[in-house]
Design a protein around this motif. Structure first.
Motif, PDB file in Angstrom:
ATOM      1  N   VAL A   7       0.861  -1.172   0.000  1.00 34.23           N
ATOM      2  CA  VAL A   7       0.000   0.000   0.000  1.00 34.23           C
ATOM      3  C   VAL A   7       0.903   1.229   0.000  1.00 34.23           C
ATOM      4  N   ALA A   8       0.602   2.166  -0.881  1.00 36.86           N
ATOM      5  CA  ALA A   8       1.359   3.411  -0.956  1.00 36.86           C
ATOM      6  C   ALA A   8       0.695   4.444  -0.059  1.00 36.86           C
ATOM      7  N   VAL A   9       1.464   4.982   0.891  1.00 41.59           N
ATOM      8  CA  VAL A   9       0.946   5.988   1.811  1.00 41.59           C
ATOM      9  C   VAL A   9       1.796   7.238   1.695  1.00 41.59           C
ATOM     10  N   LYS A  10       1.284   8.324   2.241  1.00 43.30           N
ATOM     11  CA  LYS A  10       2.029   9.575   2.225  1.00 43.30           C
ATOM     12  C   LYS A  10       3.288   9.415   3.071  1.00 43.30           C
TER      13      LYS A  10
ATOM     14  N   PHE B 225      -7.442   3.273  -3.005  1.00 40.45           N
ATOM     15  CA  PHE B 225      -7.544   3.442  -4.456  1.00 40.45           C
ATOM     16  C   PHE B 225      -6.733   2.333  -5.129  1.00 40.45           C
ATOM     17  N   CYS B 226      -7.122   1.988  -6.336  1.00 39.92           N
ATOM     18  CA  CYS B 226      -6.332   1.046  -7.130  1.00 39.92           C
ATOM     19  C   CYS B 226      -6.522   1.382  -8.605  1.00 39.92           C
ATOM     20  N   SER B 227      -5.704   0.781  -9.439  1.00 36.71           N
ATOM     21  CA  SER B 227      -5.817   1.000 -10.881  1.00 36.71           C
ATOM     22  C   SER B 227      -7.072   0.330 -11.420  1.00 36.71           C
ATOM     23  N   ARG B 228      -7.663   0.963 -12.411  1.00 37.04           N
ATOM     24  CA  ARG B 228      -8.820   0.370 -13.078  1.00 37.04           C
ATOM     25  C   ARG B 228      -8.389  -0.718 -14.066  1.00 37.04           C
ATOM     26  N   LEU B 229      -7.110  -0.700 -14.449  1.00 32.05           N
ATOM     27  CA  LEU B 229      -6.630  -1.619 -15.480  1.00 32.05           C
ATOM     28  C   LEU B 229      -6.399  -3.031 -14.938  1.00 32.05           C
ATOM     29  N   GLY B 230      -6.482  -4.006 -15.841  1.00 32.43           N
ATOM     30  CA  GLY B 230      -6.058  -5.366 -15.549  1.00 32.43           C
ATOM     31  C   GLY B 230      -6.818  -6.094 -14.459  1.00 32.43           C
ATOM     32  N   GLU B 231      -8.040  -5.693 -14.172  1.00 36.49           N
ATOM     33  CA  GLU B 231      -8.846  -6.347 -13.144  1.00 36.49           C
ATOM     34  C   GLU B 231      -8.223  -6.227 -11.756  1.00 36.49           C
ATOM     35  N   THR B 232      -7.461  -5.162 -11.544  1.00 33.80           N
ATOM     36  CA  THR B 232      -6.830  -4.961 -10.243  1.00 33.80           C
ATOM     37  C   THR B 232      -7.870  -4.845  -9.133  1.00 33.80           C
ATOM     38  N   GLU B 233      -8.958  -4.135  -9.411  1.00 37.49           N
ATOM     39  CA  GLU B 233      -9.983  -3.953  -8.381  1.00 37.49           C
ATOM     40  C   GLU B 233     -10.553  -5.293  -7.931  1.00 37.49           C
ATOM     41  N   ARG B 234     -10.810  -6.196  -8.876  1.00 41.13           N
ATOM     42  CA  ARG B 234     -11.364  -7.509  -8.524  1.00 41.13           C
ATOM     43  C   ARG B 234     -10.396  -8.278  -7.632  1.00 41.13           C
TER      44      ARG B 234
ATOM     45  N   LEU C  82      -5.976  11.931   0.430  1.00 43.31           N
ATOM     46  CA  LEU C  82      -7.331  11.452   0.173  1.00 43.31           C
ATOM     47  C   LEU C  82      -7.499   9.964   0.447  1.00 43.31           C
ATOM     48  N   GLY C  83      -6.386   9.230   0.583  1.00 43.74           N
ATOM     49  CA  GLY C  83      -6.456   7.792   0.825  1.00 43.74           C
ATOM     50  C   GLY C  83      -5.135   7.135   0.478  1.00 43.74           C
ATOM     51  N   HIS C  84      -5.162   5.808   0.382  1.00 42.36           N
ATOM     52  CA  HIS C  84      -3.964   5.038   0.081  1.00 42.36           C
ATOM     53  C   HIS C  84      -4.172   4.262  -1.219  1.00 42.36           C
ATOM     54  N   VAL C  85      -3.063   3.919  -1.867  1.00 45.76           N
ATOM     55  CA  VAL C  85      -3.125   3.125  -3.104  1.00 45.76           C
ATOM     56  C   VAL C  85      -2.613   1.722  -2.818  1.00 45.76           C
ATOM     57  N   ILE C  86      -3.409   0.722  -3.159  1.00 46.23           N
ATOM     58  CA  ILE C  86      -2.971  -0.665  -3.032  1.00 46.23           C
ATOM     59  C   ILE C  86      -2.463  -1.122  -4.388  1.00 46.23           C
ATOM     60  N   CYS C  87      -1.254  -1.695  -4.421  1.00 46.62           N
ATOM     61  CA  CYS C  87      -0.609  -1.956  -5.708  1.00 46.62           C
ATOM     62  C   CYS C  87       0.567  -2.920  -5.544  1.00 46.62           C
TER      63      CYS C  87
ATOM     64  N   GLN D  45       5.537   6.461   0.454  1.00 50.86           N
ATOM     65  CA  GLN D  45       6.197   5.369   1.152  1.00 50.86           C
ATOM     66  C   GLN D  45       5.424   4.091   0.856  1.00 50.86           C
ATOM     67  N   PHE D  46       6.124   3.023   0.476  1.00 55.60           N
ATOM     68  CA  PHE D  46       5.461   1.751   0.182  1.00 55.60           C
ATOM     69  C   PHE D  46       5.544   0.842   1.399  1.00 55.60           C
ATOM     70  N   VAL D  47       4.380   0.417   1.879  1.00 53.88           N
ATOM     71  CA  VAL D  47       4.271  -0.422   3.077  1.00 53.88           C
ATOM     72  C   VAL D  47       3.718  -1.779   2.668  1.00 53.88           C
ATOM     73  N   MET D  48       4.394  -2.856   3.054  1.00 55.40           N
ATOM     74  CA  MET D  48       3.985  -4.196   2.648  1.00 55.40           C
ATOM     75  C   MET D  48       2.779  -4.675   3.460  1.00 55.40           C
TER      76      MET D  48
END
Length: 331
Positions: A186-189, A209-218, A250-255, A274-277
């Motif tokens: 997860v990407a955090v500030k 948040f996550c990317s809309r591409l590649g079925e990431t949300e699923r 606004l939130g964090h990105v899972i990736c 910062q990327f947190v595992m």
């Protein structure tokens, strides 16, 4: 299929995988014709050659191989079991030669200086830009795909030369090569997280948040569902928009982090991140390079494919180092 006539010159090719060191292309062509016609007489008529000459050619082929390819009766000729197996390999070899000849002609004519890639990753834009710095004469077009089905459709229709998919595409008509794999982060500030690991339960109450591409949300929702947790995840279109949302609080990105892109400063908004595992997201996600089975790429396509492999390979190496570093810290 290669189209030859009796007036064509006879060329010899090395085909050790077909059981002999040298065979004539015309022999192989005649063999396929007879196998499909089921009759030497009919095959000879279709190719405008004499029946004795065709019979002699087939007999010579069997002698060269040391294998009986046909069973002969008074009115019909049929393949033996060995002949049926051999036919499949011969057709594949002749088809590949024809495809290679056509590809060489297109390249020589300058009509195949473009490459089409179906991708589930926004970072492919970075790869294209770096690639075009060296190969400015090769046009690379990208189709950004939200689902695997879109990538598969473009590959099978010939609209894409190869694809880049999140996870393998399970279809016998394509081949997969894993070029990167890794854990979910997860990407955090920057400075927001005191630790380098976080749990799914800790994230379940956060806006993600996550990317809309590649079925990431699923796949992200599946991570939480399998742990019996709810999640508030929103899929966004562009990678830079995702990370900008994090920097604005606004939130964090899972990736799956693309650390090489961050190192090269290709992403506009990753400097303050910062990327947190995610500790209990044990599923390893892979990036797969997908190509139609048996299809050859143009020279430009091969170069672009190599660029993709190198780029994701470097991301893979850096991500493995980060995971090992974090795991060592928490032992």
């Amino acid at each position: 299929m290669i189209s030859l006539t009796a007036d064509d010159k006879r060329y010899e090719m090395s085909l050790t995988e077909l059981g002999v060191e040298f065979l004539e292309l015309l022999q192989l062509h005649y063999f396929v014709k007879v196998a499909r016609a089921g009759s030497i007489t009919r095959a000879a008529r279709e190719m405008y050659i004499s029946q004795p000459a065709l019979s002699t050619t087939i007999a010579r082929l069997e002698s060269d191989l040391g294998v009986q390819l046909f069973k002969r009766t008074a009115n019909r000729i049929t393949l033996t079991e060995a002949g049926e197996i051999y036919l499949r390999y011969v057709e594949q070899a002749l088809g590949s030669l024809e495809e290679g000849r056509a590809m060489a002609r297109r390249f020589a004519d300058g009509t195949r200086r473009s490459v089409h890639v179906a991708t589930a990753f926004g970072v492919t834009r970075h790869i294209r830009n770096i690639f075009n710095q060296e190969y400015s004469d090769i046009e690379v077009t990208l189709a950004m795909c939200e689902k695997q089905e879109e990538i598969l459709k473009l590959l099978l229709s010939g609209e894409a030369d190869f694809g880049i998919s999140l996870k393998k595409i399970k279809d016998s008509r394509v081949t997969n090569q894993v070029i990167m794999s890794g854990r979910w982060f997860v990407a955090v500030k920057a400075g927001e997280s005191a630790g380098r690991m976080v749990t799914l339960e800790q994230l379940s109450g956060e806006r993600l948040f996550c990317s809309r591409l590649g079925e990431t949300e699923r796949l992200v929702r599946k991570l939480f569902d399998e742990s019996g947790l709810a999640c508030n995840v929103i899929a966004l279109d562009e990678k830079d928009v995702l990370f900008e949302a994090v920097e604005k609080g606004l939130g964090h990105v899972i990736c799956i982090p693309m650390l090489y892109d961050q190192y090269l400063k290709l992403d506009q908004n990753t400097g303050g991140l910062q990327f947190v595992m995610i500790e209990d997201a044990h599923a390893v996600c892979s990036v797969s390079l997908v190509q139609p089975a048996g299809k050859l790429l143009s020279p430009g396509g091969e170069r672009m494919r190599e660029a993709v492999e190198r780029h994701f390979g470097e991301n893979d190496r850096r991500l493995r180092e980060l995971v090992a570093e974090i795991e060592a810290e928490y032992r």
